[in-house]
Design a protein around this motif. Structure first.
Motif, PDB file in Angstrom:
ATOM      1  N   CYS A 142       4.624  25.679  13.243  1.00  0.00           N
ATOM      2  CA  CYS A 142       5.762  24.976  12.645  1.00  0.00           C
ATOM      3  C   CYS A 142       6.579  25.902  11.754  1.00  0.00           C
ATOM      4  N   ARG A 176      10.428  26.488  12.439  1.00  0.00           N
ATOM      5  CA  ARG A 176      11.383  26.272  11.355  1.00  0.00           C
ATOM      6  C   ARG A 176      12.259  27.499  11.145  1.00  0.00           C
ATOM      7  N   PHE A 211      13.945  20.351  11.923  1.00  0.00           N
ATOM      8  CA  PHE A 211      13.220  20.038  10.688  1.00  0.00           C
ATOM      9  C   PHE A 211      14.154  19.399   9.677  1.00  0.00           C
ATOM     10  N   ASP A 268      15.291  19.096   5.914  1.00  0.00           N
ATOM     11  CA  ASP A 268      15.273  20.095   4.849  1.00  0.00           C
ATOM     12  C   ASP A 268      15.891  19.481   3.600  1.00  0.00           C
TER      13      ASP A 268
END
Length: 597
Positions: free
Chosen positions: A475, A479, A487, A489
């Protein structure tokens, strides 16, 4: 015993204040763990509650300090919540799906909309995969520390099911520690329009059989874990009595006590919906143009939604006679009395989609709405709205045109008692009987749960630990490559497209408000001009009157002077005559040869 009550925000306090007081009265200690504050005045109510009892404490729910795991957890949950709205029952509620989609990173939205996931079986597999990822997430150590420090006998959570809610971490952690858990459904729409329940609490406390069916069918909760208690938040309206007479209340809000009044209650609509304040103007205008004489002459009391007060900036209701704008968030005894008396003394209640319909049904007043295309997403476009039309035979009178709405509303004004439906109140709000409050039933359920043996702590399976170890580098790499494409954020910035949509909505709303303000300014300027002209005319008339009075006074004084002069002349003439007469008589006496007498 000690109860740890997790609330997402202080606004949920309004749903459970009587319940908290009752639990404390039964000898329990309640600790409130709040996720965030709010700006609608409930802090004052909390301060009063804390002052009334030392058995009530509070703190903020400990936030996580791990941005990565928190972002990943929210991303997984929001994606799973978005997928639930692909189910057939949500075909009539596209706005709910769109609202969930706005919070999901765009690449994940495109994955969800791929043809392969239009197959329900494949979609279920994707949901199962996301559930597996979620169970592999590490616990939040801050929440675990907080629960260990409080050492509660029971953890209650509300509302839990907001999209992407961090309260799921509280439930997961409580289950991991072997604590008793209960999920309290906070409102009538929470199970049908929010997120999915993931980890199962020991009890799900719902209002009625409708919500129990939602918990079982929409969330997969075992039926034996669901307990129906009634809507405890509405107990306060059943036996309440007004503190003012109707005449005193109408005088307070600025209405004629000799006229019946219609109460319009505003709603918390989806963002992007038409501004309700503008619609209310249209609704009042149509009311005054109605073919129903009762509606043309009836008074109207408008109660704004406390979270949407800004909508009313620039709205001018002065052209409409017998219309009042009044009301605030009912957070204390005085504002609750105001709200109750608004319901109690009105002849009918009108709105779009609001919990005030439920409170109006409790008080026994007919409730009405009008179904217009521009508000379809907020009414028939959400599942819980249909409960007002169907449960217990329905309580809401809905018209699909202004003419139909006016006919229904006029009938309620002619005979308001004929429209109430105690069967709806019994089935939806007090399922244990109209004379049995829900608060004691709720507290009985909590105490029954406290008497059950504490569950065994849930162990994290080895496969989830292995998956967690794999997730971390994978991940992180995803990312780094895709960023906000896959993702959430929330620690840096919102995803750009979402931010642009929000800004566009704000801009449209601002433009509407500015246009309304401009119209109001122009109207005020015209009125000011007319008022100035009237005042100038009044001043000129007054000056003319003063001049006339001065002229009249001057003429009167001239006449009086002339009269005095005339009187003096006559007096002089009379005096001269008397002198002349006396002189003649004297001359006659002394005249030579004359005989004196």
């Amino acid at each position: 015993m000690k109860i740890f009550f997790s609330m997402r925000h202080l606004g949920m306090f309004r749903m459970y204040e009587p319940t908290i007081r009752e639990l404390v009265a039964r000898g329990h200690h309640v600790h409130l763990a709040l996720g965030r504050a709010e700006a609608l005045g409930w802090g004052t109510a909390l301060d009063k509650l804390l002052a009334d009892s030392s058995a009530i404490t509070w703190s903020w729910l400990s936030p996580t300090t791990s941005a990565f795991w928190s972002e990943l957890a929210k991303t997984i949950r929001l994606w799973a919540d978005y997928l639930r709205y692909f189910q057939p029952q949500y075909d009539v509620a596209p706005k709910l799906k769109a609202r969930a989609e706005e919070r999901v990173p765009p690449r994940l939205v495109r994955v969800s909309q791929h043809p392969i996931f239009q197959n329900p079986a494949n979609r279920r597999r994707l949901l199962s995969f996301l559930r597996t990822l979620e169970r592999a997430l590490p616990p939040v150590p801050e929440i675990e520390t907080q629960l260990n420090e409080e050492r509660p006998d029971l953890v209650l959570i509300t509302p839990l099911v907001y999209l992407g809610s961090s309260q799921f971490e509280v439930l997961r952690t409580a289950n991991t520690l072997g604590l008793r858990t209960g999920f309290c459904v906070g409102s009538w729409d929470h199970l049908s329009s929010k997120a999915l329940i993931r980890d199962m609490p020991q009890r799900v406390i719902v209002w009625n059989e409708t919500q129990k069916q939602e918990a079982v069918e929409l969330h997969g909760v075992p039926a034996e874990r669901v307990v129906v208690t009634g809507a405890q938040c509405y107990d306060q309206w059943f036996d309440r009595r007004p503190v003012r007479t109707r005449e005193e209340f109408c005088k307070r809000v600025g209405l004629d006590p000799d006229r019946p009044f219609i109460l319009y209650v505003c709603s918390a609509l989806f963002w992007g919906s038409p501004v309700e304040a503008g619609f209310v103007q249209q609704w009042v205008r149509q009311l005054r143009q109605s073919t129903q004489p009762e509606l043309r002459s009836a008074s109207v009391l408008i109660r704004p939604h406390p979270a949407r007060m800004s909508e009313w900036e620039g709205i001018d209701l002065s052209p409409f006679p017998h219309v009042a704008f009044y009301g605030s968030n009912p957070v204390d005894d005085a504002s609750k009395d105001d709200y109750f008396e608004s319901l109690y003394y009105c002849s009918a209640i009108v709105g779009l989609n609001t919990s005030a319909f439920l409170e109006g049904a409790v008080v026994g007043r007919p409730v009405h709405t009008i179904l217009l295309p521009e508000f379809q997403e907020n009414q028939e476009g959400v599942l819980h709205f249909h409960y007002l039309l169907k449960v217990g035979g329905g309580v809401l009178r809905a018209g699909r045109s202004f003419d139909e709405h006016h006919a229904q509303l006029a009938a309620s004004l002619r005979s308001p008692e004929s429209e109430t439906n105690p069967r709806f109140v019994r089935e939806f709000i007090r399922p244990h009987g109209l004379d049995r409050p829900a608060t004691p039933v709720f507290c009985d359920t909590v105490e029954e749960l406290l008497r059950t043996p504490a569950p065994a702590p849930e162990r994290v399976q080895l496969r989830f630990l292995v998956l967690r170890a794999v997730m971390f580098p994978v991940c992180h790499a995803l990312r780094r490559i895709y960023g906000s494409e896959i993702f959430r954020d929330d620690w840096s910035r919102k995803e750009r497209a979402q931010q642009e949509r929000r800004e566009a909505r704000v801009q449209v709303r601002t433009q509407r408000l500015e246009a309304a303000k401009a119209v109001k300014r122009e109207r005020d300027e015209r009125r000011a001009g007319k008022l100035a002209a009237r005042e100038a005319a009044v001043r000129e008339s007054e000056a003319e009157r003063v001049r006339a009075e001065q002229t009249k006074g001057e003429r009167k004084r001239v006449r009086e002077r002339e009269k005095v002069a005339h009187a003096r002349r006559r007096a002089r003439m009379a005096l001269r005559g008397r002198i002349k007469q006396k002189a003649v008589r004297w001359l006659n006496r002394v005249r030579p040869g004359g005989q004196t007498t």
